[in-house]
Design an enzyme around this catalytic site. Sequence first.
Site, PDB file in Angstrom:
ATOM      1  N   GLY A   1       0.637  -4.735   0.903  1.00 29.72           N
ATOM      2  CA  GLY A   1      -0.110  -4.638  -0.131  1.00 29.72           C
ATOM      3  C   GLY A   1       0.091  -5.981  -1.189  1.00 29.72           C
ATOM      4  O   GLY A   1      -1.023  -6.131  -1.901  1.00 29.72           O
TER       5      GLY A   1
ATOM      6  N   ALA B   1       1.275  -1.272  -0.157  1.00 30.61           N
ATOM      7  CA  ALA B   1       0.072   0.070   0.229  1.00 30.61           C
ATOM      8  C   ALA B   1       0.961   1.197  -0.002  1.00 30.61           C
ATOM      9  O   ALA B   1       1.989   1.204   0.738  1.00 30.61           O
ATOM     10  CB  ALA B   1      -0.953  -0.040   1.270  1.00 30.61           C
TER      11      ALA B   1
ATOM     12  N   GLU C   1      -0.690  -9.206  -0.367  1.00 36.82           N
ATOM     13  CA  GLU C   1      -1.870  -9.610   0.349  1.00 36.82           C
ATOM     14  C   GLU C   1      -2.735  -9.676  -1.539  1.00 36.82           C
ATOM     15  O   GLU C   1      -3.677 -10.625  -1.905  1.00 36.82           O
ATOM     16  CB  GLU C   1      -2.862  -8.356   0.924  1.00 36.82           C
ATOM     17  CG  GLU C   1      -1.504  -8.784   2.450  1.00 36.82           C
ATOM     18  CD  GLU C   1      -2.072  -7.342   3.159  1.00 36.82           C
ATOM     19  OE1 GLU C   1      -1.841  -6.253   2.683  1.00 36.82           O
ATOM     20  OE2 GLU C   1      -2.998  -8.160   4.443  1.00 36.82           O
TER      21      GLU C   1
ATOM     22  N   GLU D   1       5.047  -4.824   7.371  1.00 40.69           N
ATOM     23  CA  GLU D   1       4.055  -3.659   8.097  1.00 40.69           C
ATOM     24  C   GLU D   1       4.871  -3.366   9.124  1.00 40.69           C
ATOM     25  O   GLU D   1       4.236  -2.323  10.078  1.00 40.69           O
ATOM     26  CB  GLU D   1       2.379  -4.175   7.485  1.00 40.69           C
ATOM     27  CG  GLU D   1       1.576  -4.491   6.854  1.00 40.69           C
ATOM     28  CD  GLU D   1       1.950  -5.846   5.833  1.00 40.69           C
ATOM     29  OE1 GLU D   1       2.552  -5.922   6.137  1.00 40.69           O
ATOM     30  OE2 GLU D   1       1.208  -5.579   4.756  1.00 40.69           O
TER      31      GLU D   1
HETATM   32  C1  HXC Z   1       5.046   4.287  -1.166  1.00 44.70           C
HETATM   33  C2  HXC Z   1       6.771   3.421  -2.344  1.00 44.70           C
HETATM   34  C3  HXC Z   1       6.725   1.924  -1.929  1.00 44.70           C
HETATM   35  C4  HXC Z   1       5.578   2.216  -0.892  1.00 44.70           C
HETATM   36  C5  HXC Z   1       8.842   2.235  -2.833  1.00 44.70           C
HETATM   37  N1  HXC Z   1       8.323   3.399  -2.352  1.00 44.70           N
HETATM   38  N2  HXC Z   1       7.460   1.549  -2.011  1.00 44.70           N
HETATM   39  N3  HXC Z   1       5.805   4.675  -2.130  1.00 44.70           N
HETATM   40  N4  HXC Z   1       4.823   3.143  -0.644  1.00 44.70           N
HETATM   41  N5  HXC Z   1       4.562   0.786  -0.196  1.00 44.70           N
HETATM   42  C6  HXC Z   1       9.065   4.622  -3.389  1.00 44.70           C
HETATM   43  C7  HXC Z   1       9.982   5.135  -2.503  1.00 44.70           C
HETATM   44  O1  HXC Z   1       9.550   5.754  -1.811  1.00 44.70           O
HETATM   45  C8  HXC Z   1      10.217   5.238  -3.443  1.00 44.70           C
HETATM   46  O2  HXC Z   1       9.978   6.630  -4.121  1.00 44.70           O
HETATM   47  C9  HXC Z   1      10.677   4.832  -4.416  1.00 44.70           C
HETATM   48  O3  HXC Z   1       9.496   3.582  -4.638  1.00 44.70           O
HETATM   49  C10 HXC Z   1      11.878   3.420  -5.272  1.00 44.70           C
HETATM   50  O4  HXC Z   1      11.612   2.979  -3.915  1.00 44.70           O
HETATM   51  P1  HXC Z   1      12.833   3.309  -2.937  1.00 44.70           P
HETATM   52  O5  HXC Z   1      13.016   2.453  -1.619  1.00 44.70           O
HETATM   53  O6  HXC Z   1      13.965   3.800  -3.421  1.00 44.70           O
HETATM   54  O7  HXC Z   1      13.958   1.523  -4.288  1.00 44.70           O
HETATM   55  P2  HXC Z   1      14.983   0.388  -3.250  1.00 44.70           P
HETATM   56  O8  HXC Z   1      16.089   0.562  -2.116  1.00 44.70           O
HETATM   57  O9  HXC Z   1      14.539  -0.384  -4.769  1.00 44.70           O
HETATM   58  O10 HXC Z   1      13.467  -0.367  -2.220  1.00 44.70           O
HETATM   59  C11 HXC Z   1      12.806  -1.252  -2.867  1.00 44.70           C
HETATM   60  C12 HXC Z   1      12.203  -1.508  -1.018  1.00 44.70           C
HETATM   61  C13 HXC Z   1      12.174  -0.006  -0.160  1.00 44.70           C
HETATM   62  C14 HXC Z   1      12.643  -2.240  -0.342  1.00 44.70           C
HETATM   63  C15 HXC Z   1      10.487  -2.303  -2.020  1.00 44.70           C
HETATM   64  O11 HXC Z   1      11.342   0.438  -0.941  1.00 44.70           O
HETATM   65  C16 HXC Z   1      10.760  -0.998   0.291  1.00 44.70           C
HETATM   66  O12 HXC Z   1      10.797  -0.859   1.501  1.00 44.70           O
HETATM   67  N6  HXC Z   1       9.094   0.033   0.671  1.00 44.70           N
HETATM   68  C17 HXC Z   1       8.625  -0.033   1.387  1.00 44.70           C
HETATM   69  C18 HXC Z   1       7.990  -1.566   1.646  1.00 44.70           C
HETATM   70  C19 HXC Z   1       7.004  -1.645   2.654  1.00 44.70           C
HETATM   71  O13 HXC Z   1       6.613  -1.421   3.446  1.00 44.70           O
HETATM   72  N7  HXC Z   1       5.456  -2.344   2.456  1.00 44.70           N
HETATM   73  C20 HXC Z   1       4.501  -2.235   3.066  1.00 44.70           C
HETATM   74  C21 HXC Z   1       3.779  -1.103   3.059  1.00 44.70           C
HETATM   75  S1  HXC Z   1       2.546  -1.188   4.532  1.00 44.70           S
HETATM   76  P3  HXC Z   1      11.259   8.360  -4.251  1.00 44.70           P
HETATM   77  O14 HXC Z   1      10.323   8.939  -4.550  1.00 44.70           O
HETATM   78  O15 HXC Z   1      11.704   8.175  -1.886  1.00 44.70           O
HETATM   79  O16 HXC Z   1      12.169   8.345  -5.077  1.00 44.70           O
HETATM   80  C22 HXC Z   1       1.534  -2.081   3.596  1.00 44.70           C
HETATM   81  C23 HXC Z   1      -0.261  -1.921   4.413  1.00 44.70           C
HETATM   82  C24 HXC Z   1      -0.995  -2.951   3.351  1.00 44.70           C
HETATM   83  O17 HXC Z   1       1.130  -2.657   2.645  1.00 44.70           O
HETATM   84  C25 HXC Z   1      -3.018  -2.655   4.377  1.00 44.70           C
HETATM   85  C26 HXC Z   1      -3.478  -3.154   3.775  1.00 44.70           C
HETATM   86  C27 HXC Z   1      -3.352  -3.054   1.815  1.00 44.70           C
END
Ligand code: HXC
Length: 262
Positions: A113, A70, A116, A136
Amino acid sequence: KTLEYLILSRTGSTNPRSVALVQLNRPKALNALCDPLMAELNVVLKELDADPDVKAIVLTGSEKAFAAGADIKEMQAFSYDQVINRNFIANWADIAKIRKPVIAAVNGFALGGGCELAMTCDIIYAGENAKFAQPEIKLGTIAGAGGTQRLTRVVGKSKSMEMNLTGDFVGAKEAEQAGLVSKVFPVDKTLDEALKLADKIAQMSLPVIILAKEAVNKAYETTLTTGLDFERRSFHSTFGLADRTEGMTAFVNKRVAKFEDK
Ligand code: HXC
């Protein structure tokens, strides 16, 4: 109508419109699933579900990310009253109501997400670089669209607990061993293989495809006795279909069945 977050195309060997490919297309954010993207996805999937030509759907992302979760930037400022008042992510549940099979072709990140969303699909094919996780907890929250529920039913309590309590990545092979993924392919083959699978399913009779999906899903919703009753009634109901007559007649006459979705 132009799509903002998705790319839509059709293919199919017998009917070139029978397999729909829906590609998440928000590459700069690694396909983070913001609210407008999920709204668009819901509209598109419902339209495909209602289209009589479509018999199977493939959902994919890019080679780097199926979906990184998400949208954290969107969620960051939300307060409790905002999420509860607007019933945030309630529309995610609609995807599970699609009656036609949805195959997830997962390369790269399927996190939070994203994992999911893949699990809401019916079959997951993964590329060797796929990484599944429920991270999360590292954000001070928990999974909200099946990460504690569907994942536990699929991989069991211990692995689900481990994933939900640590956020650690699970690779494609481990996901396959755990039953989360049905097959693993080289990254550049994942989508092709998912499309081939969809095309294979699309050769079957549409009403029977729908009955089969519904019956398998019942196994997650009810007791064994109720599920077996539902399955038997559904099996009986196929005897009202011309395609059931055709399928068995073709077998007896040693020819390939030609289904007409009726
Ligand atoms: C918003 C995101 C994002 C996310 C990545 N980006 N994941 N933006 N929401 N979930 C954005 C980053 O901010 C960045 O934008 C660009 O995508 C590239 O990501 P990087 O981090 O620079 O890439 P990298 O170093 O290759 O790392 C990849 C990654 C990391 C390991 C996937 O991005 C990451 O940990 N993302 C979050 C993963 C996460 O926690 N997901 C769960 C979310 S909570 P900018 O503009 O900064 O360059 C969830 C709740 C669900 O899903 C609940 C029910 C629906």
